[in-house]
Structure formats: C-alpha cells, structure tokens
Scaffold this motif. Structure first.
Motif, PDB file in Angstrom:
ATOM      1  N   ARG A  32      47.385  45.268  30.618  1.00 28.79           N
ATOM      2  CA  ARG A  32      48.151  45.492  29.399  1.00 28.79           C
ATOM      3  C   ARG A  32      48.396  46.981  29.193  1.00 28.79           C
ATOM      4  NH1 ARG A  32      45.572  41.753  24.627  1.00 28.79           N
ATOM      5  NH2 ARG A  32      46.442  39.784  25.326  1.00 28.79           N
ATOM      6  N   ALA A  33      49.517  47.298  28.568  1.00 31.55           N
ATOM      7  CA  ALA A  33      49.805  48.692  28.222  1.00 31.55           C
ATOM      8  C   ALA A  33      48.775  49.220  27.231  1.00 31.55           C
ATOM      9  CB  ALA A  33      51.210  48.803  27.638  1.00 31.55           C
ATOM     10  N   SER A  34      48.268  48.342  26.374  1.00 35.61           N
ATOM     11  CA  SER A  34      47.213  48.688  25.409  1.00 35.61           C
ATOM     12  C   SER A  34      45.986  47.849  25.752  1.00 35.61           C
ATOM     13  CB  SER A  34      47.672  48.385  23.984  1.00 35.61           C
ATOM     14  OG  SER A  34      48.825  49.128  23.673  1.00 35.61           O
ATOM     15  N   PRO A  35      45.093  48.370  26.601  1.00 36.17           N
ATOM     16  CA  PRO A  35      43.968  47.567  27.085  1.00 36.17           C
ATOM     17  C   PRO A  35      42.978  47.182  25.987  1.00 36.17           C
ATOM     18  CG  PRO A  35      43.732  49.853  27.778  1.00 36.17           C
ATOM     19  CD  PRO A  35      45.076  49.728  27.129  1.00 36.17           C
ATOM     20  N   ALA A  77      46.538  47.261  18.702  1.00 39.10           N
ATOM     21  CA  ALA A  77      47.724  46.636  19.302  1.00 39.10           C
ATOM     22  C   ALA A  77      47.376  45.192  19.672  1.00 39.10           C
ATOM     23  CB  ALA A  77      48.147  47.414  20.546  1.00 39.10           C
ATOM     24  N   ASN A  78      48.377  44.442  20.079  1.00 38.51           N
ATOM     25  CA  ASN A  78      48.204  43.058  20.540  1.00 38.51           C
ATOM     26  C   ASN A  78      47.586  42.187  19.447  1.00 38.51           C
ATOM     27  OD1 ASN A  78      49.279  43.923  23.030  1.00 38.51           O
ATOM     28  ND2 ASN A  78      47.256  44.520  23.730  1.00 38.51           N
ATOM     29  N   GLU A  79      46.445  41.534  19.727  1.00 40.98           N
ATOM     30  CA  GLU A  79      45.797  40.688  18.734  1.00 40.98           C
ATOM     31  C   GLU A  79      45.298  41.547  17.572  1.00 40.98           C
ATOM     32  OE1 GLU A  79      44.958  40.910  21.922  1.00 40.98           O
ATOM     33  OE2 GLU A  79      45.011  38.914  22.815  1.00 40.98           O
ATOM     34  N   ALA A  80      45.105  40.926  16.421  1.00 40.32           N
ATOM     35  CA  ALA A  80      44.548  41.652  15.283  1.00 40.32           C
ATOM     36  C   ALA A  80      43.143  42.147  15.648  1.00 40.32           C
ATOM     37  CB  ALA A  80      44.488  40.755  14.049  1.00 40.32           C
ATOM     38  N   THR A  81      42.828  43.369  15.275  1.00 42.70           N
ATOM     39  CA  THR A  81      41.513  43.963  15.505  1.00 42.70           C
ATOM     40  C   THR A  81      40.472  43.158  14.729  1.00 42.70           C
ATOM     41  OG1 THR A  81      42.451  46.142  15.857  1.00 42.70           O
ATOM     42  CG2 THR A  81      40.162  46.077  15.127  1.00 42.70           C
ATOM     43  N   THR A  82      39.290  42.952  15.322  1.00 42.45           N
ATOM     44  CA  THR A  82      38.227  42.242  14.613  1.00 42.45           C
ATOM     45  C   THR A  82      37.007  43.128  14.417  1.00 42.45           C
ATOM     46  OG1 THR A  82      37.315  41.246  16.630  1.00 42.45           O
ATOM     47  CG2 THR A  82      38.939  39.942  15.395  1.00 42.45           C
ATOM     48  N   PHE A  83      36.320  42.888  13.314  1.00 40.99           N
ATOM     49  CA  PHE A  83      35.088  43.578  12.931  1.00 40.99           C
ATOM     50  C   PHE A  83      34.055  42.494  12.687  1.00 40.99           C
ATOM     51  CE2 PHE A  83      32.091  45.089   9.801  1.00 40.99           C
ATOM     52  CZ  PHE A  83      31.863  46.417  10.138  1.00 40.99           C
TER      53      PHE A  83
END
Length: 179
Positions: A32-35, A77-83
């Motif tokens: 991915r461009a944003s790994p 990027a891509n999927e929503a970031t998770t915490f």
C-alpha cells in the motif's frame, strides 16, 4: 497410454499448476502507498494499541490542504484508525472505558478535537470523500492543542508514552495527554 490420454494428462497437470499458482497468489497483499502500522505502549498502567495506516507527505502541504481544517478526518489513511485500551483511562477529567474505538480528529489551526468512536472495522472514508464517523457513536471527544514538531516527519506516526500519545506528521505534533 495412448497419445490422446497423454495430451489430456499433460493439459490437466498444466491447469492444476496454473490454478494453484492463482490461488496462492491471492494470499499476497499488494504494497500500500500508506502502509499499515501499529503503535503499542502503556498509558497510566493501561496497555494501549493504535492501528493506523501511515501516509507520506510526498512534497504536499498537509494541514489545511490535504487534510482540511474543521472537517472530520480518519486520523490516518485507508481504514479508520483504531485505539484500544485494556483498562479505563481518564482524559481531561472524562472517562474512556476499556475497549476498542475508531479514532477521528477534527484538525484546526489552534486546536483539534480528538474523537473516540465505538464503531470499528469500517473503511475511513465513504465514496463521497466524507469520513465514516457516525456522531451517534461518539464515546468521548476532547480538545487538544497542536505544537510544532521538533523535526520534520515524512510519514504519519503515533508515539505512545506513559502520559498519552502523540500524532506526528509533517511539521506538527498533536499530543493527547491522559491523567
């Protein structure tokens, strides 16, 4: 074995090899461009994990352009970031229960809103370009203040420390401190 049977057996073996190659090739994900990245650490005794995709600056102006001010952003990027936290945490006097959350942000020039949302597993944006943030699922929203980072950060990253976490990208650091 006659010639027709030999041809059929050869063709069948070739097709089986081709099918196996195609099936196993599906296991490899393209770069991915944003790994995808993972930040792990401890905040006030709680084990915390942040899963995100890390875009690069690539010569672009990030804040106020690529990532607009005053508009909800998926914080990566891509999927929503998770915490994810294994224990409850306090932030600005408010409680964040143990659990897994999507992390969204509303960047501003002087202050940011950081949003912990109970919906997880969704792609970060809709086809229309808006985030997948569902305001009815907000668990906690806090206001934080960005600062100039000590160095330029080509790739977006999250750093977890005992007191909280920071988002670092381009020339900005966004600290989110817990008590």
């Amino acid at each position: 074995m006659n010639m027709n049977n030999l041809k059929r057996a050869s063709m069948l073996a070739f097709l089986m090899i081709l099918a196996a190659h195609t099936i196993f090739a599906q296991d490899k994900k393209p770069e991915r461009a944003s790994p995808a990245k993972v930040a792990k650490g401890t905040i006030n005794g709680a084990a915390v994990t942040i899963n995100y995709s890390s875009p690069a600056v690539k010569g672009r102006k990030i804040w106020g352009e690529l990532v607009p001010y005053d508009k909800t952003w998926r914080a990566g990027a891509n999927e929503a970031t998770t915490f994810e936290t294994d224990k409850p945490l306090k932030i600005q006097g408010l409680s964040l229960p143990a659990g897994k959350y999507s992390l969204y942000a509303v960047p501003g020039e002087k202050s940011w809103k950081i949003i912990f949302n109970s919906q997880t597993g969704q792609w970060g944006i809709k086809r229309t370009g808006e985030t997948t943030d569902d305001e009815t699922k907000h668990v906690l929203t806090v206001t934080v203040h960005p600062v100039k980072s000590s160095s330029f950060n080509e790739q977006l990253s999250y750093v977890i420390a005992e007191s909280g976490f920071s988002l670092l990208w381009e020339n900005l650091a966004v600290p989110v401190n817990f008590k």
